[in-house]
Structure formats: structure tokens, C-alpha cells
Design a protein around this motif. Structure first.
Motif, PDB file in Angstrom:
ATOM      1  N   ASP B  22      93.502  44.104  67.054  1.00  0.00           N
ATOM      2  CA  ASP B  22      93.821  42.715  67.415  1.00  0.00           C
ATOM      3  C   ASP B  22      92.537  41.893  67.556  1.00  0.00           C
ATOM      4  O   ASP B  22      92.543  40.684  67.338  1.00  0.00           O
ATOM      5  CB  ASP B  22      94.594  42.653  68.736  1.00  0.00           C
ATOM      6  N   ALA B  27      96.751  38.516  65.210  1.00  0.00           N
ATOM      7  CA  ALA B  27      98.019  38.564  64.482  1.00  0.00           C
ATOM      8  C   ALA B  27      98.326  37.295  63.690  1.00  0.00           C
ATOM      9  O   ALA B  27      98.989  37.356  62.663  1.00  0.00           O
ATOM     10  CB  ALA B  27      99.165  38.848  65.455  1.00  0.00           C
ATOM     11  N   VAL B  28      97.830  36.143  64.151  1.00  0.00           N
ATOM     12  CA  VAL B  28      98.167  34.904  63.431  1.00  0.00           C
ATOM     13  C   VAL B  28      97.692  34.926  61.986  1.00  0.00           C
ATOM     14  O   VAL B  28      98.234  34.219  61.141  1.00  0.00           O
ATOM     15  CB  VAL B  28      97.587  33.651  64.124  1.00  0.00           C
ATOM     16  N   LEU B  30      97.943  37.486  60.025  1.00  0.00           N
ATOM     17  CA  LEU B  30      98.647  38.525  59.256  1.00  0.00           C
ATOM     18  C   LEU B  30      99.799  37.959  58.455  1.00  0.00           C
ATOM     19  O   LEU B  30     100.576  38.686  57.873  1.00  0.00           O
ATOM     20  CB  LEU B  30      99.189  39.613  60.188  1.00  0.00           C
ATOM     21  N   LYS B  31      99.923  36.635  58.443  1.00  0.00           N
ATOM     22  CA  LYS B  31     101.078  36.044  57.773  1.00  0.00           C
ATOM     23  C   LYS B  31     100.884  35.894  56.273  1.00  0.00           C
ATOM     24  O   LYS B  31     101.799  35.530  55.568  1.00  0.00           O
ATOM     25  CB  LYS B  31     101.366  34.667  58.381  1.00  0.00           C
ATOM     26  N   ARG B  32      99.659  36.143  55.831  1.00  0.00           N
ATOM     27  CA  ARG B  32      99.409  35.958  54.400  1.00  0.00           C
ATOM     28  C   ARG B  32     100.018  37.100  53.600  1.00  0.00           C
ATOM     29  O   ARG B  32     100.206  38.195  54.121  1.00  0.00           O
ATOM     30  CB  ARG B  32      97.905  35.894  54.150  1.00  0.00           C
ATOM     31  N   VAL B  33     100.285  36.833  52.346  1.00  0.00           N
ATOM     32  CA  VAL B  33     100.896  37.860  51.503  1.00  0.00           C
ATOM     33  C   VAL B  33      99.898  38.403  50.476  1.00  0.00           C
ATOM     34  O   VAL B  33     100.250  39.149  49.589  1.00  0.00           O
ATOM     35  CB  VAL B  33     102.170  37.331  50.799  1.00  0.00           C
ATOM     36  N   THR B  34      98.627  38.013  50.623  1.00  0.00           N
ATOM     37  CA  THR B  34      97.590  38.487  49.711  1.00  0.00           C
ATOM     38  C   THR B  34      96.766  39.580  50.390  1.00  0.00           C
ATOM     39  O   THR B  34      96.875  39.798  51.591  1.00  0.00           O
ATOM     40  CB  THR B  34      96.628  37.347  49.339  1.00  0.00           C
ATOM     41  N   LYS B  35      95.925  40.231  49.593  1.00  0.00           N
ATOM     42  CA  LYS B  35      95.123  41.339  50.105  1.00  0.00           C
ATOM     43  C   LYS B  35      93.666  40.916  50.306  1.00  0.00           C
ATOM     44  O   LYS B  35      92.840  41.728  50.685  1.00  0.00           O
ATOM     45  CB  LYS B  35      95.176  42.483  49.080  1.00  0.00           C
ATOM     46  N   PHE B  38      90.342  37.329  53.835  1.00  0.00           N
ATOM     47  CA  PHE B  38      90.444  37.470  55.292  1.00  0.00           C
ATOM     48  C   PHE B  38      89.084  37.366  55.997  1.00  0.00           C
ATOM     49  O   PHE B  38      88.987  37.625  57.184  1.00  0.00           O
ATOM     50  CB  PHE B  38      91.106  38.807  55.644  1.00  0.00           C
ATOM     51  N   ARG B  77      97.622  47.474  61.404  1.00  0.00           N
ATOM     52  CA  ARG B  77      97.314  46.452  60.397  1.00  0.00           C
ATOM     53  C   ARG B  77      96.119  46.817  59.509  1.00  0.00           C
ATOM     54  O   ARG B  77      94.992  46.912  59.965  1.00  0.00           O
ATOM     55  CB  ARG B  77      97.088  45.102  61.085  1.00  0.00           C
ATOM     56  N   GLU B  78      96.366  46.994  58.212  1.00  0.00           N
ATOM     57  CA  GLU B  78      95.288  47.288  57.264  1.00  0.00           C
ATOM     58  C   GLU B  78      94.425  46.043  57.051  1.00  0.00           C
ATOM     59  O   GLU B  78      93.299  46.119  56.558  1.00  0.00           O
ATOM     60  CB  GLU B  78      95.896  47.771  55.934  1.00  0.00           C
ATOM     61  N   HIS B  79      94.985  44.893  57.470  1.00  0.00           N
ATOM     62  CA  HIS B  79      94.240  43.636  57.397  1.00  0.00           C
ATOM     63  C   HIS B  79      92.890  43.753  58.097  1.00  0.00           C
ATOM     64  O   HIS B  79      91.945  43.057  57.743  1.00  0.00           O
ATOM     65  CB  HIS B  79      95.043  42.512  58.049  1.00  0.00           C
TER      66      HIS B  79
END
Lengths: 481, 198
Positions: B22, B27-28, B30-35, B38, B77-79
Motif C-alpha cells: 500500500d 490503491a487509488v 490500481l484502477k488502470r487496466v494497463t501494465k 505507474f 498487487r503486482e502493480h
């Protein structure tokens, strides 16, 4: 030599056994999917031209981003809406069963799986979410995975994994009224630390664990990850079977009998050896609460904020100092003197029907403390309906609290349910990390009973602090009736 | 996945324990759909503080992060790995990692190496004396060198091999596809299925 429960489940899912330091390949029985950690995985499949190998072992819900108000309106936040729409498109394209917002089976992924009877003993369960450990309450091997692994499971229904070590956590004795499953797990994490379970599967054992209902057991296994463990498990027993029998996807008839025969073998053998063992005495436990910014920084509610100087380890000391600064707390302050701005009752840790009943049993006929915002968020649409049939929604509203629609909500604040900077919250969720419930928000992790008592008094409180007549009527959240 | 062998670059000290995912990325984001994309989200809350280590001029372009124990705990989260990678980090060294984070990093070409607590403190001290100094992280030899000081780090053989070869897990597993099919052929029939919907 005998085997532990975890080793038995592992062995029964071996597709190939690793050699020379290569991992085992494990078959996955159930893959739960949600909108946040899956879009990039589906994209990966598309790029490689791969199908989902077993759509019939895969199920998706919308939970992390979904609003808990006005769910019939389009999602206001555009990026949240895009992520939800992406999941819907992926579900159609790849033939995945999806329970969308508004659907009766929609809800937090870890509430939905057990509720449908999809989580069963002796299975392997994964999801791109660390709280997948919840499902271990059924004697399943269940753990969170990253997005690359989500893609791997979608493509192959397997995962390459190195074997975990095993740790027994034995909790014997009887919980006092007002002390719950949540207090057990918070005390365990405070004892072994946030890294104490790293590399281990925890098996929770002992009379205090056996006496818990499935909802209580799920609370315990849910937070195994907060001790650093990949998974937590509890051997199945009659309580497990009674919970499962008759659920939509649980085995039926002859299949049920065959399953039972196998499930009854899922106990740790008497001569099995754990890699580590921890003991806890349930009789001595009190309602527990965190004071810091990781789930291991907790004390009994009757204690005070600890002094960082009392920590021998330099890293622990520095972490405590930083935590107190962030939490705006002074060492030595009695926990019960700490006022809160908000109370959050929900999350995959504590949003099942028994949690709501426990909360309602304390607040019934009371009014919330002035100036405290209280939000109650059921874990699934079905839990919400069940609670409404019992009149819990009315108790919540009469109390002055908000009765919301199902989702992850303020546990992680991906939707509009967030704390404002500096706001302090007593929360039944699982993480008190900096900013977890909203940037600058301050979180104290508590049980549903403590959340309820706190909502009444406005300061961190246990049911023991309420009038005696209320205490006598305390429902024992997570304990067998 | 790109092959990883020897990483040379500025070493940044993150003198904190329990850096959960975190904190690495809230978390805000994490809404993207790309890899990708970031990099701005990395350590978002801490980077608002001008004194935060990555805001200091000496640590611009850092490629090696040296963190305290229990790095990458919490959310799966892998983000968190994507954010570190997008920012420019190729290696993270810590006395202890969250299990899921470490697994994720190995799948995205981010080297997560385990060093001892005294070594972490030693490396921090060297960097404090010479901010902006480069580190050499050698995956072949499993060593990290900063200035005159050199020590070893731990990484499991399998992850090391995959990083060195730049291998993709799914292709590796699908070489065993017959074994998977064989396993499926004797799975118990009572095991629940999600379809058809009941």
C-alpha cells in the motif's frame, strides 16, 4: 512419517514434482477473479492467443471498485467504471461466470466463494488478492497471487510453487464473552509479527479454534497474510460440513458422501511434525486493538499506547516511532481514551451475517455517539438480504448508522468510501497501513463487537465498557451458538 | 521478459521496515487496466515530502533500492512491482520480503535479493557517506558491491535461472500440458464447478 493437513492437500494437487530446486506444479481447483488484478492478465492471454483453460473452475465478481450507494446509477469515477467494464468484456470474451453489481450473488470475492459452496475442504483456491487465505477456514489450501500468476492460472489451471513450511498455531481454552475470532488473530499477529509467518502455511488448531463457527474461522484465516503467511488453514469438521451441506455448488447425494469420506482424512497426523509451533491461551485474551500502522502493532484494549523506547530491536523502535507520529498518538495514552471520527463495519474479514448480527446485538436500541460517522457494509448482496430479513438494517438505521450495498468499500478506499486526511477510524477490516482507508486516514483494527461499543461511546471501547445489562446480552461473534 | 544478469546503477537507501505494498503504490492507482505507466504512483504519499529520499538530487536515476526488513508485505498487487520497474528500479535488496511480492518481482524481471540486516545497515552507511554512489548487483555471482564493500545476497536457484534466461512461466508450464490433462482425467467428480450456474 505422518503429514500435516497442508502437506496432504498439497500432495493431492501435484501435477509434477519439482526436482533440483525447480518448483512443484500444483493444480488449482478454484480461481476467483475480480476487476482490479485481472485486466492485465486477460490482456496477456489475448496477446498470446491463449484461451482460459477451465472457465468451469473460474468465477468473477465486482467488489473492490464498486460503489456502496446508488448502485443502479453508472459508476461516477471514470477509471473505476472502465475497470468494471473491462472485467465485463473479458468475462464475455473468455466465457467466465461473472456476478456484476446488482446481481444477487455479487459481493466480496471471499464472501461469495464460500457462500456458493464453491470453497470446499481439500481444494486449492487462488485469487489475485492476498486475503484469499480466508478460504483456508474450510481446510482448503488458499492463497493470494499476483497478476502474472492470475494469467498463468487462467491459461494452465496450475501454478509452479515451491513447497511452503508449516506452522501450528494452537489456541486452547475458552474465549470470554465479548472476545472473538478477530481478537484471536490480532493477538497472534502481535505475538509473531508481520513477518513471523513468512514462508509458512499456518494451521490453526486447539479447542478455541474448534469452537468457532465458519464465519469466525474465516476471520482467522483471512488475516493469516497479515502475519506474513501465504495461507492459513483449519481442518474441516462437522461445523464445516453443516455449513456446506445444501449450498448451491456443494456436492450432493452420492457425491456428498464421496467428498465426506475424503474430507475426513484431512487432519494433521498425530506423528506429523510442524516446522514451527506457537501457543496461545484463549482464556487470557481480551478485546484487542491496533495502535500503529501495521497489523502486528496491537495491544489489549485495556492497555496503553506503548513506548517506542521499550522495543529492544532498532527497526521495531523506528517503526513504532513513525507509526505514533502518523497515528498522532502519544506513548502511554490509554487505548480507551482515544476518540474516533468514524466506525467501519465490513470487509472480507468481518462482513458476514454473524458479524452483522454481533454488531447489531450491541447497538440495538442505542444511538451512535454524536459526530461519529458509522458505516455498515455487508460482504455480499445475499448477506445484505439475509440481514434485512432479520431486521438488522433497521437496527443499523435507528442507531444512526449508514446501511450500504455490498463491496470492499472503506477497507481500502478504492471507491468513494474513504477517510478524510487526519480522520480516525475503528475498523473491522484487516489493514491499518498508512493511507489504507484514505490518504492521511488513521485506522484502528477491531472486532465487530468493539466497533459497535466504540460507535456507542465515541472512544475505543469494548462491550465490557457498556452497561451490564447490555454485556449480559452480548452475542458472541464467531462463537458456536 | 528481458534477461537480467549484472545491474549497475545509483543505489537508493530506504531506511524503513515493513514497507507494505500500500505504501509502494496506494490503491487509488490500481484502477488502470494497463501494465505500464505507474512510475508517478511509486511511494506516492512519501514522495509528497520534498525530503523523501527519492526526491533528493543524488538519488535521481536510482536503479537499486536497499530497503529495511519486510519489504513488500500486505496486498498481492503486482502493480507494486510494475511501479518500481517503471520508475527505473531493476533490483531491490532487503533482509526480508513479503512472499507474494517476491514471487511477483521474479515474474517481471525485478531482482529481489535477500541481504542480512547488518549488510543493509552497512550499505546504508556507505551511501550516507557518499550519496549517489553506484551499486553493482551481480545475479550470476549473487553479490552486491558498493564502493569497496562487497557482500552476497540470496535468491532461489529457480528464480535466478529464470531471470538470467528471461523465461516466461506460462510457456514453461505448457511444456507439461499432457501432465495437466492427465491430472484432470482423474480429478474427483465431486469437486465443485462454477458452471453451469446453480
Amino acid at each position: 512419517m505422518g503429514r500435516t493437513l497442508a502437506e496432504k492437500v498439497w500432495d493431492d494437487h501435484l501435477v509434477t514434482k519439482g526436482t533440483d530446486g525447480t518448483p512443484d506444479l500444483l493444480y488449482i481447483d478454484l480461481h476467483l477473479v475480480h476487476e482490479v488484478t485481472s485486466p492485465q492478465a486477460f490482456d496477456g492471454l489475448r496477446l498470446a492467443g491463449r484461451p482460459v483453460r477451465r472457465p468451469d473452475l473460474t468465477i468473477a465478481t465486482e467488489d473492490h471498485n464498486t460503489p456502496t450507494l446508488a448502485i443502479d446509477k453508472p459508476i461516477a469515477d471514470l477509471t473505476s467504471r472502465t475497470q468494471i467494464e473491462t472485467l465485463r468484456r473479458n468475462a464475455v470474451d473468455f466465457g467466465i461466470r461473472l456476478h456484476s453489481l446488482g446481481d444477487i450473488e455479487q459481493g466480496i470475492v471471499h464472501v461469495v466463494g464460500p457462500q456458493l459452496g464453491l470453497t470446499v475442504p481439500g481444494s486449492t483456491v487462488v485469487c489475485g488478492d492476498s486475503h484469499t487465505s480466508t478460504h483456508g477456514a474450510f481446510g482448503a489450501m488458499a492463497f493470494g497471487i499476483g497478476t502474472s500468476e492470475v494469467e498463468h492460472v487462467l491459461a494452465t489451471q496450475t501454478l509452479p510453487l515451491m513447497p511452503f513450511k508449516t506452522m501450528a498455531i494452537t489456541v486452547d481454552g475458552d474465549l470470554r464473552p465479548g472476545v472473538t475470532a478477530k481478537d484471536i488473530i490480532l493477538a497472534v499477529i502481535a505475538k509473531i509479527g508481520t513477518g513471523g509467518g513468512q514462508g509458512y502455511v499456518l494451521e490453526f488448531r486447539g479447542s478455541a479454534i474448534r469452537s468457532l463457527t465458519m464465519d469466525g474461522r474465516m476471520t482467522i484465516c483471512n488475516m493469516s497474510i497479515e502475519a506474513g503467511a501465504r495461507a492459513g488453514m483449519i481442518a474441516p469438521d462437522q461445523i464445516t460440513y453443516d455449513y456446506l451441506e445444501g449450498r448451491p455448488h456443494a456436492p450432493q447425494g452420492a457425491e456428498w458422501e464421496a467428498a465426506l469420506e475424503y474430507w475426513n482424512t484431512l487432519v494433521t497426523d498425530d506423528d506429523a511434525v510442524f516446522d514451527a509451533e506457537v501457543h496461545l491461551d484463549a482464556d487470557e485474551l481480551e478485546p484487542f486493538v491496533t495502535w500503529g500502522t501495521n497489523p502486528g502493532q496491537g495491544v489489549s484494549l485495556s492497555e496503553a499506547v506503548p513506548d517506542p523506547a521499550s522495543y529492544p530491536d532498532q527497526n521495531d523502535r523506528a517503526a513504532a516511532e513513525r507509526a505514533l507520529e502518523y497515528m498522532a498518538l502519544a506513548a502511554g495514552t490509554p487505548m480507551k481514551d482515544i476518540p474516533v471520527d468514524a466506525v467501519f463495519m465490513g470487509s472480507c474479514t468481518n462482513s458476514r451475517i454473524e458479524d452483522l448480527r454481533a454488531f447489531a446485538s450491541i447497538i440495538k436500541g442505542q444511538k451512535k455517539a454524536e459526530g461519529v460517522r458509522v458505516m455498515v457494509v455487508p460482504g455480499s448482496a445475499r448477506v445484505r438480504i439475509e440481514a434485512e430479513a432479520e431486521g438488522i438494517d433497521q437496527i443499523v438505521k435507528d442507531f444512526g448508522a449508514e446501511w450500504r450495498f455490498a463491496g470492499c468499500s472503506m477497507c481500502l478506499g478504492m471507491n468513494p468510501d474513504q477517510l478524510a486526511p487526519g480522520e480516525r477510524c475503528a475498523s473491522t477490516s484487516n489493514r491499518n497501513f498508512e493511507g489504507r482507508q484514505g490518504k492521511g486516514g488513521r485506522t484502528h483494527l477491531v472486532s465487530p463487537l468493539v466497533a459497535a461499543a466504540t460507535a456507542i461511546r465515541g472512544t475505543l471501547s469494548s462491550p465490557w465498557d457498556l452497561r451490564t445489562e447490555t454485556v449480559g446480552g452480548v452475542a458472541e461473534s464467531g462463537r458456536k451458538a | 521478459m528481458n534477461k537480467v544478469s549484472v545491474i549497475r546503477g545509483v543505489a537508493a537507501p530506504l531506511e524503513r521496515s515493513n514497507v507494505d505494498t500500500d505504501q509502494i503504490i496506494p490503491a487509488v492507482f490500481l484502477k488502470r487496466v494497463t501494465k505500464t505507466g505507474f512510475e508517478d504512483a511509486l511511494f506516492y504519499a512519501w514522495r509528497q515530502d520534498p525530503e523523501f529520499v527519492l526526491n533528493r538530487a543524488e538519488f535521481q536515476n536510482a536503479r537499486v533500492l536497499i530497503a529495511g526488513p519486510d519489504f513488500g508485505t500486505g496486498s498481492s498487487r503486482e502493480h507494486a512491482v510494475w511501479a518500481l520497474r517503471d520508475y527505473g528500479f531493476d533490483a531491490v535488496l532487503s533482509p526480508r520480503f513479503g512472499d507474494i511480492f517476491r514471487g511477483n518481482s521474479g515474474k517481471q524481471g525485478l531482482l529481489s535479493g535477500e541481504i542480512s540486516e547488518p549488510d543493509a545497515a552497512k550499505l546504508w552507511a556507505i551511501i550516507a557517506d557518499r550519496p549517489g554512489i553506484e551499486a553493482t548487483v551481480d545475479l550470476v555471482e549473487r553479490t552486491v558491491s558498493v564502493g569497496d564493500y562487497s557482500t552476497t545476497f540470496k535468491i532461489d536457484d529457480y528464480t535466478r535461472w529464470r531471470l538470467l534466461e528471461g523465461l516466461d512461466d506460462i510457456s514453461l508450464t505448457l511444456r507439461d500440458e499432457e501432465r495437466i490433462t492427465e491430472f484432470e482425467s482423474h480429478r474427483a467428480s465431486w469437486r465443485p464447478r462454477t458452471l453451469p450456474v446453480r
